[in-house]
Every structure is written in C-alpha cells, then in structure tokens.
Enzyme design. Sequence first.
Site, PDB file in Angstrom:
ATOM      1  N   ASP A  89      -5.324   0.828  -4.923  1.00  0.00           N
ATOM      2  CA  ASP A  89      -3.752   0.711  -4.639  1.00  0.00           C
ATOM      3  C   ASP A  89      -3.205  -0.466  -5.272  1.00  0.00           C
ATOM      4  O   ASP A  89      -2.027  -0.658  -5.911  1.00  0.00           O
ATOM      5  CB  ASP A  89      -3.181   1.082  -3.446  1.00  0.00           C
ATOM      6  CG  ASP A  89      -3.977   0.262  -2.133  1.00  0.00           C
ATOM      7  OD1 ASP A  89      -4.768  -0.618  -2.368  1.00  0.00           O
ATOM      8  OD2 ASP A  89      -3.538   0.385  -1.161  1.00  0.00           O
TER       9      ASP A  89
ATOM     10  N   HIS B 162      -7.422  -9.394   3.220  1.00  0.00           N
ATOM     11  CA  HIS B 162      -6.296 -10.156   3.941  1.00  0.00           C
ATOM     12  C   HIS B 162      -7.113 -11.134   4.941  1.00  0.00           C
ATOM     13  O   HIS B 162      -6.370 -12.273   5.066  1.00  0.00           O
ATOM     14  CB  HIS B 162      -5.710  -9.097   4.857  1.00  0.00           C
ATOM     15  CG  HIS B 162      -4.550  -8.429   4.296  1.00  0.00           C
ATOM     16  ND1 HIS B 162      -3.506  -8.840   3.673  1.00  0.00           N
ATOM     17  CD2 HIS B 162      -4.598  -7.005   3.887  1.00  0.00           C
ATOM     18  CE1 HIS B 162      -2.513  -8.032   3.040  1.00  0.00           C
ATOM     19  NE2 HIS B 162      -3.245  -6.885   3.230  1.00  0.00           N
TER      20      HIS B 162
ATOM     21  N   SER C  37       0.775  -1.292  -0.102  1.00  0.00           N
ATOM     22  CA  SER C  37      -0.055   0.097   0.155  1.00  0.00           C
ATOM     23  C   SER C  37       0.844   1.348  -0.050  1.00  0.00           C
ATOM     24  O   SER C  37       0.377   2.176  -0.543  1.00  0.00           O
ATOM     25  CB  SER C  37      -0.984  -0.058   1.258  1.00  0.00           C
ATOM     26  OG  SER C  37      -2.005  -0.968   1.091  1.00  0.00           O
TER      27      SER C  37
END
Length: 476
Positions: free
Chosen positions: A310, A272, A94
């Site tokens: 991103d 995640h 990120s």
Amino acid sequence: MKKFIPTLLTSLLIMSCTQLQATQESPENTMADNMPKNIIMVVGDGMGPAFTSAYRYYNDDPNTPEIEQTVFDRNFTGTSSTYPDPESGYVTDSAASATALSTGIKTYNNAIGLDINREPIETVLEYAKKQGKKTGVVVTVQINHATPASYLAHNVHRYNYNAIADSYIDDGIKADLYLGGGLEYFIREDRNLVEEFIASGFHYIDKYSEIASIPKDKPVLGLFDKTNLPWALDDTNKHRLSMMTKAAIKQLENKNGYFMLVEGSQIDYGGHARDIAAAMAEMDDLAKTLEYLESYVAQNPDTLVVITADHSTGGLTIGKKTERTDPNINSKYLWRPEFIRAMTMSPQAMAIKFTDNELSLENMNKLMTFDITEADIINMKQAKLIDQGIIKQFNSLSSADKKGKRAPRPYQSVLNVITKIIDVKTNTGWGSISPSGTHTGIDVPVFAFGKGSENFNGFQDNTDIAKKIFTLLGKK
C-alpha cells in the site's frame, strides 16, 4: 482462367469475412479465456522496495557463492504509484491506499471504502460476492484494521474500529471467512458480535489449534488475539500467515471460485518501529505464504495471485554508515543481516524482559543471539530509568488530564536502545526521524503469477490494480 477468377474471389471473400469475424470476436474470447476462477490479492503493508531487497540478503544462504532469488524476485512484474487524492497531498496512509486498491478510486487519508465526497464505493470483494464467488480476508492485525476494512466496509475514518466491526454485521455479511485479530472489538460491553456471527451460521474459533478442525460446510470467523497477532518472532507459529492462508483456501474453494485478501500486515509495524529484525521476520512469513501460493497455482492454474504494497514505511536503508563516518564499519559499503537471522525473539519482547527483570550482559547476549557491550547495557539501564520516570509522571496525572492521551509503554526507551544496537550491528538506516517511522511516497513493487498475471506488467497506479481486477471479475 475465367472460371478460376470468380472462385479465387469467392475464396478470398470467405477468408476475409472469417478473419473479420475472428477479429471481432477475439477480444471478448480472449478476455473470457483470461478470466481467472480464483483471485488472491496480497498486500504487504508498508513493504516498499527496500524491504524486498533487504529480504533477499536476509534470506541468502552464506554457505553458497550465489545470492538466491526470492519468491519476490521471480514474480516481479512492475511498480505502482501510491499517492492519495490531492486533498491529502502526495503521501498516502493505509486506508486511502487500500481503498484505491479495492475500488480503483483515489480518496483522502483515513477513508475506508469512500470517495472524496464521503460516498461509498463498491469494492472488488463486494463485486466478487455479487458474482457468486466466496470471499475471505486473512490478516495478521485486527480484521477491522485499515486494509481489510477497505475491502469490507465504508466509513469516514479508519479509527472508528467499533463502528467498522459493527458494519460487518449491520451492512450485510460480505465474507465467508475472516481470520486475524481484533477480539476486543467484537466482544464488547455494548455488543457481542461474535455471538451475532454464530447466530448467522458462522463457525467461531479463537485458537490456532482449532484451524485444522474447521467444518468444511460453514463460514468461519477466527479471532486469535485481542487486537493484532504477536510479532512473527514471538508468535507460537512464526509462519502464521502461511498457515491461515492454507486453511482459508481449503475453506473457500468451490465451483464458482473465490476472491481472497491476504495481508502481511505487520511489515508496516516493523517500519514504524524502525525494527529491522521484526520487519524481516514478517517478510519471511509473507514469503513463505507466497511460496505456498506458487505451489497452489501450479496445481490450480485458473488462479491469479497479485501482490503489492500500500506504501513504504520508515525510509529503510540497506547500509547507513561507511568507514569514513564510523571507523568500526571497516568498509565503504556494508550491510550485515547475519546478526538478525538467528533471532528468535522480537526486540520488543527483549525490551519487556529487560524492563521487568535485572538482566546481565550475559543474559542479553543470549537473548540477542550476538554479543553486545557493557556500554550497551549501561545505555539500556539508563533508558529503563527514563521509562520509569515517564510512567511515574503519567500516573500522577488526573483522570481529566489523562483523557485523550495514550498511556506510555513502560519499555519504549529500552526498545529504542535495542533497535539502535541492531541498526549499528547490521548497518541499517531509517530515513524517518519521527518517533514513529512515517510512510514515504515512493513507488512500490508489484508481483503477480497465475492466470491473467500479464495484465499487471509495467508501471501502473494503485487504482489500476483494482480496475484490472474488476475487469477480470467480469465487470464491464
């Protein structure tokens, strides 16, 4: 006839000069005409193309024959590559990607506003501030996290959270508004940055209820949790990003315009955690924010909104198994978001409740909003015992052995079982086999609307987005 020819030549010469002058002036005039007064940069952290596709079906009204377009569908303009500097390979984190989006420069993973030589680079937010615009950041994680920090700070490593927070004062205050989490980094034993912001003229709030009473004439610091805000599914306001964005715009509006970063930060966390329920609720929060921005731009056409990710996280797959691999699927192709549409609590919150209490099958069915099996409950109980063993083992370590180790979460194994149940029910797949779903290197979507949005059509690199924004801010 002789009189007519000189007259004709003179007319043609005048027309030619006029056209030449128009041609020479038109690029500058076009750019000036195309420069928006306000620019809102929106980042869906971790939001690869599978997330926006999944949201379309999650958001679908099953009572209608058509699949309704989403705010993402109607504002799609192109795609973006995300790779970092070659030092870090092909897959970005990120920090490197946010630095590319904020500065137009490739850098190494973990870099905050620095180039590959560890030298600071000017960001679009910093440049906008120099141009006399107001600036702000609105995020659902701590305001010193990788993405906001990459617009506001310069640091060799994204995890230097205290140093990054300190720089928000020490390197000069660069924003007129900060809304998000991160209280524990701003009020510490060694330093109280909140008091320093207040001494610098900021109005400070720490409750959502205080947003409505922000004084119009003061800069604002709002920290609503110790670190990140709760999952959208668990928050007191499930559309908190939309709520904060509305308040931020009202605060930032002025005759010179503003630049604002808005981040749907926890889509990434859903990837995640390989948690489709939490991820879709975060997507819904971002979608509601964009729907508001659509209505705002309709009333304020001198505003540009650019949206991208991103990177993508977790390797999300809409449809994992077929009837050949699982007879319970009963279809060759299937994805079933109906099992998560009605959920009002995150899988993490359910796991904590199950860990802290003796919950029956009936209790869990109510929490999940769909029926699970006795076998599922047995698996959860076994996972609970595993978690207890892990915690006991960690607690038996000496202080020296614990140093540098992250304390295990007492509900993690239970959470893994719950997210697995949801994956099976919905037929969701995750490409990542890492304990914490990894980033992937795929291209991400780009969306834009408002003044100058045509500049973001087609394929581009993430650095191109910053370069275009710099140009729209008037940088030569």
